[in-house]
Scaffold this motif. Structure first.
Motif, PDB file in Angstrom:
ATOM      1  N   PRO A  21      -8.232  -9.011  -6.113  1.00  0.00           N
ATOM      2  CA  PRO A  21      -6.833  -9.090  -5.683  1.00  0.00           C
ATOM      3  C   PRO A  21      -6.445  -7.980  -4.706  1.00  0.00           C
ATOM      4  O   PRO A  21      -6.781  -6.807  -4.903  1.00  0.00           O
ATOM      5  CB  PRO A  21      -6.042  -8.989  -6.989  1.00  0.00           C
ATOM      6  N   LEU A  22      -5.734  -8.378  -3.650  1.00  0.00           N
ATOM      7  CA  LEU A  22      -5.169  -7.463  -2.658  1.00  0.00           C
ATOM      8  C   LEU A  22      -3.718  -7.876  -2.463  1.00  0.00           C
ATOM      9  O   LEU A  22      -3.437  -8.994  -2.037  1.00  0.00           O
ATOM     10  CB  LEU A  22      -5.941  -7.562  -1.337  1.00  0.00           C
ATOM     11  N   ILE A  23      -2.799  -6.978  -2.822  1.00  0.00           N
ATOM     12  CA  ILE A  23      -1.365  -7.284  -2.736  1.00  0.00           C
ATOM     13  C   ILE A  23      -0.787  -6.600  -1.504  1.00  0.00           C
ATOM     14  O   ILE A  23      -0.988  -5.397  -1.306  1.00  0.00           O
ATOM     15  CB  ILE A  23      -0.627  -6.829  -4.022  1.00  0.00           C
ATOM     16  N   ILE A  24      -0.074  -7.371  -0.681  1.00  0.00           N
ATOM     17  CA  ILE A  24       0.526  -6.824   0.543  1.00  0.00           C
ATOM     18  C   ILE A  24       2.047  -6.824   0.411  1.00  0.00           C
ATOM     19  O   ILE A  24       2.649  -7.846   0.052  1.00  0.00           O
ATOM     20  CB  ILE A  24       0.078  -7.618   1.791  1.00  0.00           C
ATOM     21  N   ALA A  61      -5.311  -3.949  -8.887  1.00  0.00           N
ATOM     22  CA  ALA A  61      -5.442  -4.567  -7.570  1.00  0.00           C
ATOM     23  C   ALA A  61      -5.485  -3.464  -6.525  1.00  0.00           C
ATOM     24  O   ALA A  61      -5.147  -2.307  -6.807  1.00  0.00           O
ATOM     25  CB  ALA A  61      -4.266  -5.498  -7.301  1.00  0.00           C
ATOM     26  N   SER A  62      -5.909  -3.818  -5.320  1.00  0.00           N
ATOM     27  CA  SER A  62      -5.722  -2.942  -4.169  1.00  0.00           C
ATOM     28  C   SER A  62      -4.429  -3.375  -3.482  1.00  0.00           C
ATOM     29  O   SER A  62      -3.999  -4.519  -3.626  1.00  0.00           O
ATOM     30  CB  SER A  62      -6.906  -3.055  -3.207  1.00  0.00           C
ATOM     31  N   PHE A  63      -3.829  -2.438  -2.757  1.00  0.00           N
ATOM     32  CA  PHE A  63      -2.515  -2.696  -2.172  1.00  0.00           C
ATOM     33  C   PHE A  63      -2.433  -2.205  -0.737  1.00  0.00           C
ATOM     34  O   PHE A  63      -3.015  -1.173  -0.394  1.00  0.00           O
ATOM     35  CB  PHE A  63      -1.424  -1.922  -2.943  1.00  0.00           C
ATOM     36  N   ILE A  64      -1.661  -2.941   0.078  1.00  0.00           N
ATOM     37  CA  ILE A  64      -1.222  -2.458   1.389  1.00  0.00           C
ATOM     38  C   ILE A  64       0.304  -2.511   1.366  1.00  0.00           C
ATOM     39  O   ILE A  64       0.878  -3.545   0.987  1.00  0.00           O
ATOM     40  CB  ILE A  64      -1.724  -3.352   2.544  1.00  0.00           C
ATOM     41  N   GLY A  65       0.948  -1.418   1.774  1.00  0.00           N
ATOM     42  CA  GLY A  65       2.407  -1.419   1.861  1.00  0.00           C
ATOM     43  C   GLY A  65       2.840  -0.860   3.203  1.00  0.00           C
ATOM     44  O   GLY A  65       2.437   0.240   3.571  1.00  0.00           O
ATOM     45  N   HIS A  66       3.657  -1.616   3.929  1.00  0.00           N
ATOM     46  CA  HIS A  66       4.147  -1.150   5.239  1.00  0.00           C
ATOM     47  C   HIS A  66       5.600  -0.701   5.129  1.00  0.00           C
ATOM     48  O   HIS A  66       6.434  -1.421   4.586  1.00  0.00           O
ATOM     49  CB  HIS A  66       4.045  -2.279   6.273  1.00  0.00           C
ATOM     50  N   SER A  67       5.890   0.496   5.634  1.00  0.00           N
ATOM     51  CA  SER A  67       7.260   0.993   5.723  1.00  0.00           C
ATOM     52  C   SER A  67       7.940   0.950   4.350  1.00  0.00           C
ATOM     53  O   SER A  67       7.454   1.593   3.418  1.00  0.00           O
ATOM     54  CB  SER A  67       8.012   0.195   6.797  1.00  0.00           C
ATOM     55  N   MET A  68       9.012   0.175   4.170  1.00  0.00           N
ATOM     56  CA  MET A  68       9.647   0.077   2.849  1.00  0.00           C
ATOM     57  C   MET A  68       8.637  -0.351   1.785  1.00  0.00           C
ATOM     58  O   MET A  68       8.647   0.151   0.658  1.00  0.00           O
ATOM     59  CB  MET A  68      10.812  -0.915   2.898  1.00  0.00           C
ATOM     60  N   GLY A  69       7.728  -1.267   2.153  1.00  0.00           N
ATOM     61  CA  GLY A  69       6.688  -1.699   1.209  1.00  0.00           C
ATOM     62  C   GLY A  69       5.764  -0.560   0.821  1.00  0.00           C
ATOM     63  O   GLY A  69       5.263  -0.495  -0.305  1.00  0.00           O
ATOM     64  N   GLY A  70       5.547   0.370   1.768  1.00  0.00           N
ATOM     65  CA  GLY A  70       4.746   1.568   1.475  1.00  0.00           C
ATOM     66  C   GLY A  70       5.438   2.468   0.469  1.00  0.00           C
ATOM     67  O   GLY A  70       4.799   3.055  -0.409  1.00  0.00           O
ATOM     68  N   LYS A  71       6.764   2.567   0.575  1.00  0.00           N
ATOM     69  CA  LYS A  71       7.538   3.374  -0.385  1.00  0.00           C
ATOM     70  C   LYS A  71       7.512   2.722  -1.774  1.00  0.00           C
ATOM     71  O   LYS A  71       7.378   3.410  -2.788  1.00  0.00           O
ATOM     72  CB  LYS A  71       8.987   3.518   0.095  1.00  0.00           C
ATOM     73  N   THR A  72       7.628   1.385  -1.803  1.00  0.00           N
ATOM     74  CA  THR A  72       7.512   0.675  -3.091  1.00  0.00           C
ATOM     75  C   THR A  72       6.143   0.953  -3.710  1.00  0.00           C
ATOM     76  O   THR A  72       6.028   1.234  -4.907  1.00  0.00           O
ATOM     77  CB  THR A  72       7.661  -0.855  -2.893  1.00  0.00           C
ATOM     78  N   LEU A  73       5.121   0.903  -2.868  1.00  0.00           N
ATOM     79  CA  LEU A  73       3.749   1.123  -3.327  1.00  0.00           C
ATOM     80  C   LEU A  73       3.565   2.535  -3.871  1.00  0.00           C
ATOM     81  O   LEU A  73       2.933   2.730  -4.921  1.00  0.00           O
ATOM     82  CB  LEU A  73       2.777   0.838  -2.179  1.00  0.00           C
ATOM     83  N   MET A  74       4.103   3.547  -3.181  1.00  0.00           N
ATOM     84  CA  MET A  74       3.998   4.935  -3.667  1.00  0.00           C
ATOM     85  C   MET A  74       4.648   5.070  -5.038  1.00  0.00           C
ATOM     86  O   MET A  74       4.088   5.678  -5.954  1.00  0.00           O
ATOM     87  CB  MET A  74       4.674   5.895  -2.687  1.00  0.00           C
TER      88      MET A  74
END
Length: 254
Positions: A14-17, A80-93
């Motif tokens: 699984p890879l969640i974006i 899972a592994s994750f990619i988060g961009h911008s706001m998604g990166g903050k959610t991921l952190m």
């Protein structure tokens, strides 16, 4: 609890974006297909109040991290592994520091754990005009939005939110009232004590000022194992502006 909407592509690990503010999982379709070819099951998630996911008056990184945990539990994902961009990166952190055992590897695209000033006002003003207008076509929406947002690429990104509510009537998918009410949440920093010791990659756009050299100290404090790298010839939308190099960086790390 409501479940996040997603599009799932491929089979395998699984890879969640996680998309950025005012985006949706569909923005990542092309890259998702590439990751699927490499043996990943890619989950293109719409975060709350975005895309086809549920509308809710609450909006914060704590809530979005909770949504993500519920999503993983529902799909029976241990990690899972994750990619988060911008706001998604903050959610991921936020998610990784609270649920480290659920994150195999994390890739944060062009955002640091610091506070950012609110800088979306012109966009929100333009979207409000669209929200209140009786829209009958995309060119009409583009024309209205162009009075607030000059860059055609940014308008194109925002107008992906349009959908046919009824025959001849266009609406916006995002929950604009909730996002406007909680706009200050988007720029909030990660809590001081938050830590994730697992493998993490921070990718910045070479032409973006979202991650500055001075921010690397803070990134390493929260994410001691972090690798910080750069995608050339790209600004904040690095995955769209230089998809080949972005993809190569991510796949090498994964």
């Amino acid at each position: 609890m409501s479940l996040l909407h997603s599009r799932i592509v491929g089979e395998g690990q699984p890879l969640i974006i996680l998309h950025g503010f005012l985006g949706m999982g569909d923005n990542w379709k092309t890259l998702a297909n590439k990751f699927a070819e490499d043996g990943f099951q890619v989950h293109l998630v719409d975060q709350r109040n975005h895309g086809r996911s549920f509308h809710d008056p609450g909006f914060s990184y704590a809530l979005m991290a909770r949504d993500l945990l519920a999503y993983m539990d529902h799909h029976g994902m241990e990690s899972a592994s994750f990619i988060g961009h911008s706001m998604g990166g903050k959610t991921l952190m936020e998610f990784a520091t609270q649920n480290p055992q659920r994150v195999s590897k994390m890739i944060v695209a062009d955002i640091a754990p610091k506070a950012y000033p609110q800088h979306h006002q012109a966009i929100l003003n333009g979207l409000t005009v669209l929200w209140e207008a009786s829209l009958t076509g995309r060119s009409q929406a583009d024309e209205l939005l162009s009075q607030y947002v000059a860059e055609p690429g940014v308008r194109q990104f925002l107008l992906k939110n349009l959908y046919w509510v009824d025959k001849g009537v266009l609406g916006l998918r995002m929950n604009l009232p909730a996002l406007k009410q909680h706009i200050e949440e988007v720029g909030k920093p990660l809590a001081d004590q938050a830590r994730f010791n697992g493998p993490s990659l921070f990718l910045r756009g070479a032409k973006s000022d979202y991650i500055l050299p001075v921010d690397e100290i803070m990134i390493k404090r929260h994410f001691p194992a972090a690798i910080i790298d750069e995608v050339s010839a790209a600004g904040h939308w690095l995955h769209a502006e230089n998809p080949r190099e972005f993809y190569q960086n991510v796949i090498d790390f994964l």
